[in-house]
Design a protein around this motif. Structure first.
Motif, mmCIF file in Angstrom:
data_model
loop_
_atom_site.group_PDB
_atom_site.id
_atom_site.type_symbol
_atom_site.label_atom_id
_atom_site.label_comp_id
_atom_site.label_asym_id
_atom_site.label_seq_id
_atom_site.Cartn_x
_atom_site.Cartn_y
_atom_site.Cartn_z
ATOM 1 N N ALA A 1 -25.316 13.831 25.439
ATOM 2 C CA ALA A 1 -24.804 14.330 24.457
ATOM 3 C C ALA A 1 -23.472 13.784 24.004
ATOM 4 C CB ALA A 1 -24.949 15.788 24.574
ATOM 5 N N ARG A 2 -23.246 12.914 23.038
ATOM 6 C CA ARG A 2 -22.010 12.410 22.594
ATOM 7 C C ARG A 2 -21.338 13.115 21.570
ATOM 8 N NH1 ARG A 2 -24.753 7.470 23.549
ATOM 9 N NH2 ARG A 2 -24.852 7.031 25.713
ATOM 10 N N ASP A 3 -21.916 14.319 21.252
ATOM 11 C CA ASP A 3 -21.170 14.822 19.940
ATOM 12 C C ASP A 3 -19.929 16.004 20.157
ATOM 13 O OD1 ASP A 3 -23.081 16.153 21.104
ATOM 14 O OD2 ASP A 3 -24.336 16.567 19.413
ATOM 15 N N GLY A 4 -19.990 16.337 21.567
ATOM 16 C CA GLY A 4 -18.649 17.184 21.805
ATOM 17 C C GLY A 4 -17.489 16.436 22.000
ATOM 18 N N THR A 5 -16.678 17.282 22.582
ATOM 19 C CA THR A 5 -15.380 16.568 23.035
ATOM 20 C C THR A 5 -15.537 15.634 24.231
ATOM 21 O OG1 THR A 5 -14.493 18.589 22.422
ATOM 22 C CG2 THR A 5 -12.801 17.193 23.478
ATOM 23 N N PRO A 6 -15.099 14.379 23.818
ATOM 24 C CA PRO A 6 -15.315 13.671 25.340
ATOM 25 C C PRO A 6 -14.446 14.072 26.438
ATOM 26 C CG PRO A 6 -14.048 12.384 23.583
ATOM 27 C CD PRO A 6 -14.208 13.737 23.029
ATOM 28 N N ARG A 7 -15.110 13.668 27.559
ATOM 29 C CA ARG A 7 -14.288 14.017 28.934
ATOM 30 C C ARG A 7 -12.880 13.036 29.026
ATOM 31 N NH1 ARG A 7 -11.564 16.243 32.346
ATOM 32 N NH2 ARG A 7 -11.410 15.229 34.408
ATOM 33 N N VAL A 8 -12.997 11.874 28.586
ATOM 34 C CA VAL A 8 -11.985 10.919 28.577
ATOM 35 C C VAL A 8 -11.947 10.274 27.262
ATOM 36 C CG1 VAL A 8 -10.599 8.989 29.579
ATOM 37 C CG2 VAL A 8 -12.283 10.597 30.961
ATOM 38 N N ARG A 9 -10.891 10.426 26.561
ATOM 39 C CA ARG A 9 -10.801 9.877 25.175
ATOM 40 C C ARG A 9 -9.848 8.638 25.383
ATOM 41 N NH1 ARG A 9 -11.616 12.200 19.575
ATOM 42 N NH2 ARG A 9 -13.428 11.223 19.758
ATOM 43 N N VAL A 10 -9.801 7.454 25.421
ATOM 44 C CA VAL A 10 -8.570 6.499 25.535
ATOM 45 C C VAL A 10 -8.255 5.976 24.218
ATOM 46 C CG1 VAL A 10 -8.003 4.241 26.395
ATOM 47 C CG2 VAL A 10 -9.558 5.570 27.751
ATOM 48 N N ARG A 11 -6.939 5.950 23.823
ATOM 49 C CA ARG A 11 -6.651 5.740 22.818
ATOM 50 C C ARG A 11 -5.445 4.770 22.669
ATOM 51 N NH1 ARG A 11 -3.339 9.163 21.879
ATOM 52 N NH2 ARG A 11 -3.592 10.626 23.667
ATOM 53 N N GLY A 12 -5.910 3.465 21.864
ATOM 54 C CA GLY A 12 -4.688 2.420 21.883
ATOM 55 C C GLY A 12 -3.918 2.064 23.103
ATOM 56 N N LEU A 13 -4.659 2.218 24.177
ATOM 57 C CA LEU A 13 -3.871 1.945 25.419
ATOM 58 C C LEU A 13 -3.454 0.481 25.712
ATOM 59 C CD1 LEU A 13 -3.621 3.763 27.844
ATOM 60 C CD2 LEU A 13 -5.296 2.823 28.924
ATOM 61 N N ARG A 14 -2.119 0.272 25.802
ATOM 62 C CA ARG A 14 -1.633 -0.940 26.107
ATOM 63 C C ARG A 14 -0.751 -0.846 27.472
ATOM 64 N NH1 ARG A 14 3.320 -3.245 24.773
ATOM 65 N NH2 ARG A 14 3.805 -2.033 23.045
ATOM 66 N N ALA A 15 -0.957 -1.873 28.541
ATOM 67 C CA ALA A 15 -0.339 -1.782 29.675
ATOM 68 C C ALA A 15 -0.133 -3.303 30.266
ATOM 69 C CB ALA A 15 -0.984 -1.021 30.729
ATOM 70 N N GLY A 16 1.140 -3.623 30.329
ATOM 71 C CA GLY A 16 1.350 -5.081 31.183
ATOM 72 C C GLY A 16 1.048 -6.079 30.029
ATOM 73 N N THR A 17 0.875 -7.365 30.359
ATOM 74 C CA THR A 17 0.676 -8.454 29.410
ATOM 75 C C THR A 17 -1.000 -8.577 29.030
ATOM 76 O OG1 THR A 17 0.596 -9.797 31.512
ATOM 77 C CG2 THR A 17 2.428 -9.778 30.078
ATOM 78 N N LYS A 18 -1.748 -7.996 29.827
ATOM 79 C CA LYS A 18 -3.018 -8.225 29.695
ATOM 80 C C LYS A 18 -3.952 -6.984 28.911
ATOM 81 C CE LYS A 18 -3.765 -11.378 33.601
ATOM 82 N NZ LYS A 18 -3.949 -11.085 35.011
ATOM 83 N N LEU A 19 -3.603 -5.888 29.200
ATOM 84 C CA LEU A 19 -4.208 -4.812 28.241
ATOM 85 C C LEU A 19 -3.588 -4.478 27.102
ATOM 86 C CD1 LEU A 19 -6.703 -2.812 28.688
ATOM 87 C CD2 LEU A 19 -4.882 -1.045 29.594
ATOM 88 N N GLY A 20 -4.133 -4.984 26.127
ATOM 89 C CA GLY A 20 -3.332 -4.897 24.679
ATOM 90 C C GLY A 20 -3.637 -3.825 23.899
ATOM 91 N N ASP A 21 -4.913 -3.248 23.639
ATOM 92 C CA ASP A 21 -5.020 -2.307 22.820
ATOM 93 C C ASP A 21 -6.400 -1.739 23.114
ATOM 94 O OD1 ASP A 21 -5.257 -0.408 20.863
ATOM 95 O OD2 ASP A 21 -5.217 -1.826 19.166
ATOM 96 N N VAL A 22 -6.653 -0.590 23.863
ATOM 97 C CA VAL A 22 -8.163 -0.197 24.222
ATOM 98 C C VAL A 22 -8.320 1.020 23.859
ATOM 99 C CG1 VAL A 22 -9.620 0.162 26.238
ATOM 100 C CG2 VAL A 22 -8.484 -2.260 25.742
#
Lengths: 500, 325
Positions: free
Chosen positions: A249-270
């Motif tokens: 069931a993917r219609d409810g509120t997700p357990r984890v919602r990752v939004r535009g995550l950026r960290a360091g030089t490698k993780l740009g926008d996830v």
């Protein structure tokens, strides 16, 4: 091929083999580089690329085979000899000493200063001073300095390992231009990269490794990436085991919602959603930002931008303890990172139960024994070597790191390459366990360096390339080839563009 | 040593056994030393000698508890001896001014202050424990000298119950056992059967793994160094009961032997291995060794050389046998 090249290859490695204990990393690898040629060295994880490069640069000694430089058989017994023979590498990790300034680092490698500075300018770094401390410079600059240093030593063959990883787009352009010019001037380059578009731009040929063998040597021309993917894949992998479909069931509120995550030089926008009851795979080549993603979710570092919601509420962790309190538990791929190697299975499994000061008092030994026993049984850990965890097999060690969280009750599990280097039977048990936990309502994020695992363990997968989510994959319809193409950042859209 | 060349398998099996029961070879060594002593001076090993040896081993074993606990986390407490001195001196000089109860309270407060300083330095500023406790020990010594000027007029006195504890004996059992027995039992129980004890091992074996399991290491360090100072404080009070005079360097001489007792007792200075059981035996070994070397009537210099050499040899062999490292 031999007839096509009129003059003698500058580097010719033939039939190279290398074993680590019982594991053969290279069986029959060959690589030939002509003067002024840029050759891409390609292969999936574990194909033997880095072993071959280490042998060519004298870091490792080969078991068999021959290396000819300018037609003469040479033993590149150590890095110094390799350099003397004109083979100079630039590795993925900067090889400059952070506590020294630029000048002192140059002196260490006997690098001439003038040519070095000229190269630095040419490569697009402005305002570098010789007394700048290496530790204070950004990663991208360090990689450029490494390249400049290698070029200043006037090598015959330059080996670039993922040279453009961690570089911003403008520097990538500069680097490619310089490498191209160097080749025109007669220098040869071995180019290791996961990025097809760069390979298409600058390489003449591609040599493909699979399972320690050289399986192909192709001229770079439009449409060749499909051939390369096919070669990397091999025929041996057909339809393997596949995870059974189930409704999530993917219609409810997700357990984890990752939004535009950026960290360091490698993780740009996830960005992505992870729901309860699902196993979400993360497909990514080495160093695409997945390490940073897991570090942020597990509370080891704070994001530079963006964030994530848990059950719809924004969350931010300052310490892994915060993540654990919020139900996010992390299993690292490197078991020495997660285990107390010299302590018992019991102590390792019970550790999170004691972490908070209010549990610092007397341990209810019976209670602990019951919980630990339940975890051991659930994971079928072979505990004949009870005394010290380091005496267990790798698979059993990994079960202990997972069992630790099973003993406390799993809510959201972050698995970072949990099956690295463990046998097939144990892998299957881990997939089974992960599935059982998610059936019971756990949310699981599952990164693996083995693409096939995604099909065997995950309900769906997101593809991260160059720090961004570039694709989402339905594991019921995907096959290995699609996964591999996706992992290399080749989406359908790119292929159409390349074709036009 | 020659055996190790030819009979490795047997030696390894012995090693495995010792590894599982690390206290046994130490007890054997202790008995051997006592036997040598008895051989050199027949009749010396009597009720009174045993009581005396135990009595003098007790303060050493207590300060060595500070070393053992901090070493389990990969640290060390070089201020422990000075803290014991501070506690004893503050207590003895305050008794004439405020009475026994408050004087002991002040003494423990002084000890805890040093412990807090150590804890804050190690936990928050990540100063290496070696440097942190060396520094705090110097600071404490300085403060004690200033304090001495303030109380120089009032004199000092040691409460009677402390001298009774420190000097009395009941057969082979010195009265100090009333304090030490429950203390040792508590530490031995705590190191394996409490959450805090387990975390000492966890933080010492792999701090990242502990972090990953939700352990906030600073909490452990802070509590540990305060606890260590408390133990040192109590040891100081017990010790002054034996010596019966306040001095500015009372227990400082126990400092390095306390480290040696923990190391000889099998606690790894790199953290994660060992325990208090070995340390107790280690303290006894060092005390007996001290008597033995005194009896040999060697010059002081030679005695020290031999003392140091024996400690190094025992530790090296022990580490090799039990495959630490």
């Amino acid at each position: 091929m031999t007839e096509a090249q009129a003059d003698m290859p500058i580097l010719d490695a033939v039939g190279i083999s290398k074993s680590f204990g019982a594991v053969a990393a290279l069986k029959d690898a060959s690589l030939r580089v002509g003067r002024g040629e840029i050759v891409a060295l390609m292969g999936a994880n574990g194909a033997g690329k880095s072993t071959l490069v280490k042998i060519l640069t004298g870091v490792l000694r080969r078991d068999g085979g021959e290396i000819r430089i300018n037609g003469q058989a040479r033993s590149v017994r150590n890095p110094r000899r390799a350099r003397a023979a004109g083979l100079v590498p630039v590795y993925q990790e900067p090889s400059l000493i952070p506590d020294l300034d630029v000048r002192a680092n140059l002196r260490l490698g006997d690098t001439p200063v003038e040519p070095f500075m000229a190269r630095v300018k040419e490569l697009g770094i402005e305002g570098l001073r010789l007394d700048d401390m290496i530790g204070a410079l950004p990663l991208a600059t360090l990689r450029i300095l490494d390249l400049a240093r290698a070029l200043a030593s006037e090598p015959d063959v330059l080996m670039l390992d993922e040279m453009t990883a961690a570089l911003p787009a403008d520097l990538v352009e500069r680097v490619l231009k310089v490498v191209r010019a160097e080749a025109k001037a007669g220098r040869s380059v071995i180019y290791i990269s996961h990025r097809f578009n760069e390979i298409a731009q600058i390489c003449d040929r591609a040599t493909v490794l699979r399972d320690g063998h050289t399986v192909g040597d192709l001229r770079i021309e439009p449409g060749v990436e499909d051939r390369i993917v096919e070669l990397m894949l091999g025929q041996s992998l057909g339809e393997g085991l596949r995870v059974e479909p189930r409704a999530v069931a993917r219609d409810g509120t997700p357990r984890v919602r990752v939004r535009g995550l950026r960290a360091g030089t490698k993780l740009g926008d996830v960005s992505f959603d992870l729901h309860r009851g699902e196993v979400l795979g993360v497909v990514a080549l080495e160093g695409q930002g997945q390490d940073e993603l897991f570090d942020v979710l597990a509370g080891f570092r704070k994001p530079d931008a963006g964030g994530f919601d848990l059950d719809g509420t924004p969350a931010r962790f300052g310490h892994p303890a915060d993540a654990i309190a919020a139900g996010l538990t992390y299993v690292p791929g490197d078991r020495s990172e997660g285990l107390l190697m010299a302590r018992s299975v019991r102590e390792n499994i019970a550790l999170p139960l004691l972490a908070r000061p209010r549990n610092w008092g007397a341990i209810r030994m019976k209670d602990e024994a019951t919980r630990v026993k339940a975890a051991i049984e659930k994971l079928q850990i072979d505990t004949r070597a009870q005394g010290e965890v380091r005496k267990l097999s790798g698979g059993n060690q990994q079960k202990v790191t997972i069992g630790r969280w099973v003993a406390t009750g799993v809510d959201t599990l972050l698995l970072f390459d949990p099956t690295r280097g463990i046998d097939v039977r144990t892998k299957r048990q881990i997939y089974g366990l992960v599935r059982e936990l998610s059936d019971q309502g756990a949310a699981v994020l599952f990164y693996t360096s083995e693409l096939d695992e995604v099909l065997q363990a995950c309900d769906r997968a997101v593809v991260i390339f160059n720090g961004r989510v570039v694709d989402e994959i339905d594991t019921q319809t995907a096959d290995h080839q699609l996964l591999l193409r996706a992992a290399y950042g080749l989406t359908e859209k790119d292929r159409l563009e390349a074709a036009s | 040593m020659t055996a190790s060349v030819t009979q490795t398998p047997i030696l390894r099996r012995v090693g495995n056994f010792l590894r599982d029961n690390p206290v046994i070879p130490l007890i054997v060594l202790l008995l051997v030393l006592v036997a040598v002593l008895q051989y050199l001076r027949p009749g010396i090993v009597n009720e009174r000698w045993i009581a005396n040896t135990i009595k003098f081993a007790i303060p050493l074993a207590m300060i060595a508890a500070c070393q053992t606990l901090t070493m389990l986390t990969g640290g060390i407490d070089l201020s422990a001896g000075i803290v014991a001195t501070v506690a004893s001196f503050v207590m003895a000089t305050q008794v004439p001014l405020v009475g026994v109860g408050p004087a002991i309270a002040y003494a423990m407060i002084a000890a805890v202050l040093v412990g807090l300083l150590n804890g804050v330095g190690v936990a928050f500023f990540r100063v290496h424990p070696l440097i942190m406790t060396l520094g705090s020990g110097l600071i404490a010594t300085g403060c004690l000298q200033v304090y001495q000027r303030l109380v120089i007029a009032s004199g000092s006195s040691v409460p009677e119950f402390l001298t009774w504890l420190g000097t009395g004996r009941w057969g082979v059992v010195p009265n100090a056992m009333i304090v030490f027995l429950p203390f040792a039992a508590l530490i031995l129980w705590a190191q394996s059967r409490t959450g805090f004890g387990r975390l000492l091992y966890a933080v010492g074996s792999n701090e990242r793994a502990a972090r990953l399991s939700g352990v906030r290491a600073w909490q452990v360090y802070l509590a540990l160094y305060v606890l260590s100072a408390l133990i040192a404080g109590v040891a100081g009070l017990l010790y002054i009961g034996m010596i019966r005079t306040a001095s500015l360097s009372l227990a400082n001489a126990l400092m390095l032997p306390s480290v040696a007792a923990a190391v000889v007792g099998g606690t790894s200075i790199f953290g994660g291995r060992g325990g208090y059981g070995g340390t107790i035996v280690g303290a006894l070994i060092l005390t007996v060794l001290g008597t033995l070397l005194t009896l040999l009537q060697m010059p002081e210099g030679a005695r020290r050389v031999l003392f140091g050499a024996i400690i190094l040899a025992v530790t090296a062999i022990y580490v090799r046998l039990t495959d630490q490292g």
